[in-house]
Enzyme design. Structure first.
Site, PDB file in Angstrom:
ATOM      1  N   GLY A  45       3.390  25.211  43.343  1.00 45.74           N
ATOM      2  CA  GLY A  45       3.937  26.554  43.588  1.00 45.74           C
ATOM      3  C   GLY A  45       4.501  26.434  45.300  1.00 45.74           C
ATOM      4  CD  GLU A 100      -1.265  28.358  47.348  1.00 48.90           C
ATOM      5  OE1 GLU A 100      -0.093  28.270  46.945  1.00 48.90           O
ATOM      6  OE2 GLU A 100      -2.316  28.308  46.574  1.00 48.90           O
ATOM      7  CG  ASP A 104      -4.275  36.400  42.321  1.00 54.09           C
ATOM      8  OD1 ASP A 104      -4.130  37.592  42.443  1.00 54.09           O
ATOM      9  OD2 ASP A 104      -4.546  35.875  41.200  1.00 54.09           O
ATOM     10  CB  THR A 108      -6.462  28.148  45.221  1.00 53.39           C
ATOM     11  OG1 THR A 108      -6.510  28.208  43.926  1.00 53.39           O
ATOM     12  CG2 THR A 108      -5.757  26.755  45.461  1.00 53.39           C
ATOM     13  CG  LEU A 109      -6.222  29.692  50.409  1.00 51.34           C
ATOM     14  CD1 LEU A 109      -5.890  30.825  51.437  1.00 51.34           C
ATOM     15  CD2 LEU A 109      -5.637  28.321  51.121  1.00 51.34           C
ATOM     16  CE  LYS A 132      -1.144  37.947  43.025  1.00 46.93           C
ATOM     17  NZ  LYS A 132      -0.846  37.817  41.446  1.00 46.93           N
TER      18      LYS A 132
HETATM   19  P1  5GP Z   1      -5.978  32.004  43.749  1.00 47.02           P
HETATM   20  O1  5GP Z   1      -6.851  31.034  43.653  1.00 47.02           O
HETATM   21  O2  5GP Z   1      -5.959  32.642  45.292  1.00 47.02           O
HETATM   22  O3  5GP Z   1      -6.384  33.069  42.652  1.00 47.02           O
HETATM   23  O4  5GP Z   1      -4.666  31.704  43.128  1.00 47.02           O
HETATM   24  C1  5GP Z   1      -3.857  30.805  43.753  1.00 47.02           C
HETATM   25  C2  5GP Z   1      -2.822  30.263  42.713  1.00 47.02           C
HETATM   26  O5  5GP Z   1      -2.912  30.775  41.656  1.00 47.02           O
HETATM   27  C3  5GP Z   1      -1.663  30.174  43.181  1.00 47.02           C
HETATM   28  O6  5GP Z   1      -1.349  28.927  43.953  1.00 47.02           O
HETATM   29  C4  5GP Z   1      -0.759  30.278  42.110  1.00 47.02           C
HETATM   30  O7  5GP Z   1      -0.604  28.992  41.484  1.00 47.02           O
HETATM   31  C5  5GP Z   1      -1.641  31.047  40.973  1.00 47.02           C
HETATM   32  N1  5GP Z   1      -1.217  32.374  41.084  1.00 47.02           N
HETATM   33  C6  5GP Z   1      -1.802  33.459  41.588  1.00 47.02           C
HETATM   34  N2  5GP Z   1      -1.226  34.692  41.645  1.00 47.02           N
HETATM   35  C7  5GP Z   1      -0.071  34.568  40.880  1.00 47.02           C
HETATM   36  C8  5GP Z   1       1.165  35.099  40.686  1.00 47.02           C
HETATM   37  O8  5GP Z   1       1.501  36.381  40.903  1.00 47.02           O
HETATM   38  N3  5GP Z   1       2.449  34.332  40.004  1.00 47.02           N
HETATM   39  C9  5GP Z   1       2.075  33.006  39.942  1.00 47.02           C
HETATM   40  N4  5GP Z   1       3.227  32.493  39.403  1.00 47.02           N
HETATM   41  N5  5GP Z   1       1.054  32.154  40.148  1.00 47.02           N
HETATM   42  C10 5GP Z   1       0.021  33.141  40.676  1.00 47.02           C
END
Ligand code: 5GP
Ligand code: MG
Length: 218
Positions: A45, A100, A104, A108-109, A132
């Site tokens: 991403g 990044e 979300d 991941t972070l 977000k």
């Molecule tokens: P987290 O671990 O913070 O929930 O998510 C991070 C990863 O989830 C991002 O690197 C991305 O790959 C995916 N992700 C989270 N939200 C979105 C979104 O709104 N759209 C897309 N395409 N990927 C998302």
């Protein structure tokens, strides 16, 4: 291929992204003016954001990539994230900027931060194009944010849905309703940069899973 874009509504235009990426790059160049940061980018991403960001820097830098994979499929969320460092560079003592595409839930972070701490980096900051904040499930540091967006599913500019849409030059909201339908106004914010702390910290995170081969790369 037209049908692919039927459910997309532009959230942030290509011009807005390019302006903001220049601002971020200027700020990072000023903050790291006498240093040589290592940009660690989350695949897939973050790849387009990184490419534009580093071309707007006025400082030397190095670049490496990591993969994060989980059971996320399409729009589903998962706390179980596996981080893989795809390089041999010694991270000990390095100043790291994590790049990044979107933060979300924060899982991941948190997992990446734990890996960086284990590798004894000197310090790190996180630069994300999209944030977000309302979707956060764990505390995750973000220092340079391009845009704060509501809790919608964003695609384009590197971000995918089922591996499609990464090549859009803008950010779109993927919605289940057809493009012609009236959609609510979305509030997109350009937050101030906050760089209060760069010290590496060990963070509470999610458990590691064991089902290795089904993981989806982001
Ligand atoms: P987290 O671990 O913070 O929930 O998510 C991070 C990863 O989830 C991002 O690197 C991305 O790959 C995916 N992700 C989270 N939200 C979105 C979104 O709104 N759209 C897309 N395409 N990927 C998302
Ligand atoms: Mg994805």
């Amino acid at each position: 291929m037209d049908r692919l874009f039927d459910n997309c509504r532009v959230l942030i235009s290509s011009e807005e992204i390019q302006d903001r990426v220049r601002e971020l790059a200027q700020r990072i160049s000023a903050d790291y003016s006498d240093r040589n940061p290592l940009f660690i980018t989350l695949l897939k991403g973050g790849f387009i954001f990184l490419a534009d960001l580093v071309r707007n820097l006025s400082i030397p830098c190095e670049i490496e990539f990591v993969t994060a994979s989980s059971y996320r499929h399409g729009m589903q969320r998962s706390a179980d994230v596996e981080i893989r460092l795809n390089f041999k560079s010694d991270l000990a003592g390095r100043e790291v900027i994590v790049v990044e595409g979107i933060v979300d839930t924060g899982h991941t972070l948190v997992n990446l931060m734990r890996t960086l701490s284990e590798q004894r980096v000197k310090n790190y900051r996180v630069c994300t194009l999209l944030d977000k904040p309302s979707a956060r499930e764990v505390e995750a540091p973000v220092h340079y944010v391009g845009f704060e967006i509501p809790d919608v599913f964003a695609v384009g500019y590197g971000l995918d849905f089922m591996e499609q849409y990464r090549n859009l030059s803008y950010i779109a909201e993927l919605s289940p309703s057809p493009a012609g339908m009236t959609a609510p106004e979305r509030n997109v914010i350009r937050p101030d940069f906050s760089v209060s702390s760069v010290a590496p910290v060990m963070l509470e995170g999610s458990p590691k899973g064991g089902r290795g081969d089904e993981r989806e790369h982001r």
